[in-house]
Design a protein around this motif. Structure first.
Motif: not given
Length: 209
Positions: A62-83
């Motif tokens: 669900n990469k596209a939707e995750v990037f949009k909701v979490y305001n990210k452009k790539s999968i990084d440690s911060e995104l993984i932690e927040n999700v």
């Protein structure tokens, strides 16, 4: 361990305060993560690794939707932690059996507690006890049991977790003025109305005398 249960309960409350779109995404990611983890039939010692891999699989799907909701452009440690934090709160409703296994992983729970500033260096104190007459139950952010002592003092106990005799409350077995004994511990719980943490009595058992 009780402090850790409170921690996850608070995380769950935070999830409910999020936008509808984000809630829907978190629910979808959690369902995918839970399904993946359950299919793996893993040993408890490998649960943490498998859960992490399943979560990454859900994020990628669900990469596209995750990037949009979490305001990210790539999968990084911060995104993984927040999700991961958001999924952790939703898991209590979607796959509680996995959450129970996580709660039994003392090492993992200590890591989570330390990350959230909870001191787990000391053992839990023994439960406290109060006897009195059952007055009523009420819902005000949490489910409360109201007990009046012989001195006239009124106590409010939060039902935050399951215990052997919780059916006395959930099945409405207790009647007004029934004599009961409540075992409890104190914890700092967030009060959304006051917008601050306050000390609450958390019930661990109720015995009808």
């Amino acid at each position: 361990m009780r402090k850790l249960i409170v921690l996850f309960f608070l995380i769950t409350n935070i999830v409910f305060s999020q936008s509808t779109k984000k809630q829907e995404l978190i629910k979808k990611l959690t369902e995918s993560t839970c399904t993946c983890t359950n299919k793996a039939k893993i040993e408890p010692s490998k649960l943490k690794v498998t859960l992490g891999l399943c979560m990454l699989e859900a994020i990628n799907a669900n990469k596209a939707e995750v990037f949009k909701v979490y305001n990210k452009k790539s999968i990084d440690s911060e995104l993984i932690e927040n999700v991961g934090e958001d999924i952790g709160g939703e898991m209590m409703d979607i796959c509680p059996e996995i959450m129970e296994k996580l709660l039994n992983d003392e090492e993992l729970m200590n890591e989570i507690a330390e990350d959230n500033g909870i001191d787990v260096s000391a053992e839990d104190e023994e439960d406290l006890n109060i006897s009195g007459t059952f007055t009523e139950t009420k819902i005000d952010g949490y489910l409360y049991v109201v007990v009046k002592e012989s001195s006239g003092k009124i106590n409010h106990f939060v039902i935050l977790q399951s215990f052997d005799n919780v059916f006395l409350i959930t099945d409405k077995v207790l009647k007004a003025n029934d004599l009961i004994k409540v075992s409890y511990y104190e914890a700092e719980l967030y009060d959304p109305k006051l917008n601050k943490f306050i000390t609450q009595k958390v019930a661990t058992d109720i015995v009808k005398n």
